[in-house]
Design a protein around this motif. Structure first.
Motif, PDB file in Angstrom:
ATOM      1  N   PHE A 110       0.834  -1.195   0.000  1.00 25.78           N
ATOM      2  CA  PHE A 110       0.000   0.000   0.000  1.00 25.78           C
ATOM      3  C   PHE A 110       0.873   1.250   0.000  1.00 25.78           C
ATOM      4  O   PHE A 110       1.812   1.349   0.785  1.00 25.78           O
ATOM      5  CB  PHE A 110      -0.865   0.068   1.266  1.00 25.78           C
ATOM      6  N   PHE A 111       0.537   2.208  -0.853  1.00 26.79           N
ATOM      7  CA  PHE A 111       1.094   3.547  -0.724  1.00 26.79           C
ATOM      8  C   PHE A 111       0.330   4.239   0.397  1.00 26.79           C
ATOM      9  O   PHE A 111      -0.735   3.764   0.821  1.00 26.79           O
ATOM     10  CB  PHE A 111       0.971   4.328  -2.033  1.00 26.79           C
ATOM     11  N   GLU A 112       0.824   5.367   0.876  1.00 26.57           N
ATOM     12  CA  GLU A 112       0.232   6.012   2.050  1.00 26.57           C
ATOM     13  C   GLU A 112      -1.244   6.356   1.853  1.00 26.57           C
ATOM     14  O   GLU A 112      -2.073   6.080   2.723  1.00 26.57           O
ATOM     15  CB  GLU A 112       1.014   7.263   2.432  1.00 26.57           C
ATOM     16  N   ASP A 113      -1.611   6.928   0.710  1.00 24.96           N
ATOM     17  CA  ASP A 113      -3.013   7.293   0.489  1.00 24.96           C
ATOM     18  C   ASP A 113      -3.904   6.054   0.378  1.00 24.96           C
ATOM     19  O   ASP A 113      -5.029   6.043   0.865  1.00 24.96           O
ATOM     20  CB  ASP A 113      -3.170   8.192  -0.734  1.00 24.96           C
ATOM     21  N   GLU A 114      -3.397   4.999  -0.228  1.00 32.39           N
ATOM     22  CA  GLU A 114      -4.157   3.753  -0.323  1.00 32.39           C
ATOM     23  C   GLU A 114      -4.350   3.127   1.051  1.00 32.39           C
ATOM     24  O   GLU A 114      -5.427   2.611   1.367  1.00 32.39           O
ATOM     25  CB  GLU A 114      -3.431   2.751  -1.224  1.00 32.39           C
ATOM     26  N   PHE A 115      -3.313   3.181   1.879  1.00 29.83           N
ATOM     27  CA  PHE A 115      -3.405   2.604   3.214  1.00 29.83           C
ATOM     28  C   PHE A 115      -4.397   3.376   4.070  1.00 29.83           C
ATOM     29  O   PHE A 115      -5.173   2.783   4.829  1.00 29.83           O
ATOM     30  CB  PHE A 115      -2.036   2.564   3.892  1.00 29.83           C
ATOM     31  N   SER A 116      -4.408   4.695   3.922  1.00 29.40           N
ATOM     32  CA  SER A 116      -5.364   5.522   4.664  1.00 29.40           C
ATOM     33  C   SER A 116      -6.802   5.154   4.274  1.00 29.40           C
ATOM     34  O   SER A 116      -7.671   4.996   5.128  1.00 29.40           O
ATOM     35  CB  SER A 116      -5.094   6.999   4.387  1.00 29.40           C
ATOM     36  N   GLU A 117      -7.033   4.990   2.978  1.00 30.31           N
ATOM     37  CA  GLU A 117      -8.367   4.594   2.509  1.00 30.31           C
ATOM     38  C   GLU A 117      -8.718   3.196   3.015  1.00 30.31           C
ATOM     39  O   GLU A 117      -9.852   2.936   3.431  1.00 30.31           O
ATOM     40  CB  GLU A 117      -8.415   4.626   0.984  1.00 30.31           C
ATOM     41  N   PHE A 118      -7.758   2.280   2.999  1.00 30.70           N
ATOM     42  CA  PHE A 118      -7.957   0.917   3.495  1.00 30.70           C
ATOM     43  C   PHE A 118      -8.360   0.928   4.964  1.00 30.70           C
ATOM     44  O   PHE A 118      -9.304   0.249   5.370  1.00 30.70           O
ATOM     45  CB  PHE A 118      -6.667   0.119   3.274  1.00 30.70           C
ATOM     46  N   GLN A 119      -7.669   1.745   5.777  1.00 32.52           N
ATOM     47  CA  GLN A 119      -8.006   1.854   7.198  1.00 32.52           C
ATOM     48  C   GLN A 119      -9.423   2.394   7.377  1.00 32.52           C
ATOM     49  O   GLN A 119     -10.170   1.908   8.235  1.00 32.52           O
ATOM     50  CB  GLN A 119      -7.019   2.772   7.922  1.00 32.52           C
ATOM     51  N   ASP A 120      -9.797   3.399   6.590  1.00 34.00           N
ATOM     52  CA  ASP A 120     -11.155   3.948   6.672  1.00 34.00           C
ATOM     53  C   ASP A 120     -12.198   2.883   6.340  1.00 34.00           C
ATOM     54  O   ASP A 120     -13.222   2.769   7.019  1.00 34.00           O
ATOM     55  CB  ASP A 120     -11.326   5.142   5.738  1.00 34.00           C
ATOM     56  N   LEU A 121     -11.944   2.103   5.299  1.00 29.87           N
ATOM     57  CA  LEU A 121     -12.894   1.065   4.897  1.00 29.87           C
ATOM     58  C   LEU A 121     -13.013  -0.027   5.954  1.00 29.87           C
ATOM     59  O   LEU A 121     -14.120  -0.528   6.212  1.00 29.87           O
ATOM     60  CB  LEU A 121     -12.485   0.464   3.550  1.00 29.87           C
ATOM     61  N   ILE A 122     -11.915  -0.389   6.580  1.00 28.76           N
ATOM     62  CA  ILE A 122     -11.965  -1.382   7.660  1.00 28.76           C
ATOM     63  C   ILE A 122     -12.787  -0.836   8.827  1.00 28.76           C
ATOM     64  O   ILE A 122     -13.614  -1.541   9.401  1.00 28.76           O
ATOM     65  CB  ILE A 122     -10.552  -1.783   8.119  1.00 28.76           C
ATOM     66  N   GLY A 123     -12.589   0.433   9.171  1.00 29.60           N
ATOM     67  CA  GLY A 123     -13.373   1.056  10.240  1.00 29.60           C
ATOM     68  C   GLY A 123     -14.862   1.053   9.931  1.00 29.60           C
ATOM     69  O   GLY A 123     -15.690   0.756  10.796  1.00 29.60           O
ATOM     70  N   GLN A 124     -15.211   1.376   8.674  1.00 26.22           N
ATOM     71  CA  GLN A 124     -16.618   1.363   8.272  1.00 26.22           C
ATOM     72  C   GLN A 124     -17.196  -0.041   8.345  1.00 26.22           C
ATOM     73  O   GLN A 124     -18.336  -0.241   8.772  1.00 26.22           O
ATOM     74  CB  GLN A 124     -16.757   1.904   6.844  1.00 26.22           C
ATOM     75  N   THR A 125     -16.416  -1.020   7.925  1.00 26.32           N
ATOM     76  CA  THR A 125     -16.865  -2.414   7.964  1.00 26.32           C
ATOM     77  C   THR A 125     -17.115  -2.869   9.398  1.00 26.32           C
ATOM     78  O   THR A 125     -18.141  -3.500   9.696  1.00 26.32           O
ATOM     79  CB  THR A 125     -15.828  -3.330   7.284  1.00 26.32           C
ATOM     80  N   LEU A 126     -16.189  -2.541  10.296  1.00 22.41           N
ATOM     81  CA  LEU A 126     -16.363  -2.926  11.699  1.00 22.41           C
ATOM     82  C   LEU A 126     -17.595  -2.255  12.305  1.00 22.41           C
ATOM     83  O   LEU A 126     -18.343  -2.880  13.064  1.00 22.41           O
ATOM     84  CB  LEU A 126     -15.112  -2.578  12.508  1.00 22.41           C
ATOM     85  N   SER A 127     -17.836  -1.011  11.950  1.00 24.32           N
ATOM     86  CA  SER A 127     -19.030  -0.304  12.439  1.00 24.32           C
ATOM     87  C   SER A 127     -20.302  -0.965  11.921  1.00 24.32           C
ATOM     88  O   SER A 127     -21.268  -1.152  12.666  1.00 24.32           O
ATOM     89  CB  SER A 127     -18.999   1.163  11.995  1.00 24.32           C
ATOM     90  N   LEU A 128     -20.310  -1.322  10.649  1.00 25.43           N
ATOM     91  CA  LEU A 128     -21.478  -1.973  10.075  1.00 25.43           C
ATOM     92  C   LEU A 128     -21.727  -3.331  10.715  1.00 25.43           C
ATOM     93  O   LEU A 128     -22.878  -3.692  11.011  1.00 25.43           O
ATOM     94  CB  LEU A 128     -21.302  -2.128   8.562  1.00 25.43           C
ATOM     95  N   LEU A 129     -20.668  -4.085  10.969  1.00 20.99           N
ATOM     96  CA  LEU A 129     -20.829  -5.382  11.642  1.00 20.99           C
ATOM     97  C   LEU A 129     -21.391  -5.204  13.047  1.00 20.99           C
ATOM     98  O   LEU A 129     -22.213  -6.017  13.499  1.00 20.99           O
ATOM     99  CB  LEU A 129     -19.497  -6.126  11.689  1.00 20.99           C
ATOM    100  N   GLU A 130     -20.987  -4.146  13.733  1.00 21.86           N
ATOM    101  CA  GLU A 130     -21.523  -3.882  15.055  1.00 21.86           C
ATOM    102  C   GLU A 130     -23.012  -3.538  14.992  1.00 21.86           C
ATOM    103  O   GLU A 130     -23.793  -4.009  15.811  1.00 21.86           O
ATOM    104  CB  GLU A 130     -20.748  -2.727  15.699  1.00 21.86           C
ATOM    105  N   VAL A 131     -23.393  -2.746  13.999  1.00 21.70           N
ATOM    106  CA  VAL A 131     -24.809  -2.428  13.813  1.00 21.70           C
ATOM    107  C   VAL A 131     -25.599  -3.690  13.525  1.00 21.70           C
ATOM    108  O   VAL A 131     -26.691  -3.882  14.077  1.00 21.70           O
ATOM    109  CB  VAL A 131     -25.004  -1.389  12.664  1.00 21.70           C
ATOM    110  N   TYR A 132     -25.070  -4.559  12.666  1.00 24.32           N
ATOM    111  CA  TYR A 132     -25.743  -5.822  12.363  1.00 24.32           C
ATOM    112  C   TYR A 132     -25.937  -6.646  13.633  1.00 24.32           C
ATOM    113  O   TYR A 132     -26.987  -7.247  13.849  1.00 24.32           O
ATOM    114  CB  TYR A 132     -24.959  -6.634  11.347  1.00 24.32           C
TER     115      TYR A 132
END
Length: 58
Positions: A29-51
């Motif tokens: 991952f380049f830095e900008d890609e890694f930042s986006e990856f971290q954001d997507l993981i955070g969103q996924t974890l939040s959605l799983l918690e809502v589920y």
């Protein structure tokens, strides 16, 4: 995870290597890609918690 702390620099290009334990793959991952990856993981974890709160089974 801190990109700067764990990144590799090669020919003035910084990237982060994350090993996979399946078939010995590596994700780079380049830095900008890694930042986006971290954001997507955070969103996924939040959605799983809502589920889980809503009792939705995957």
């Amino acid at each position: 995870m801190d990109f700067e702390k764990y990144c590799v620099e090669e020919n003035q290009v910084k990237y982060l290597v994350i090993p996979s334990y399946i078939h010995n793959y590596e994700f780079h991952f380049f830095e900008d890609e890694f930042s986006e990856f971290q954001d997507l993981i955070g969103q996924t974890l939040s959605l799983l918690e809502v589920y889980e709160i809503a009792g939705i089974s995957l």
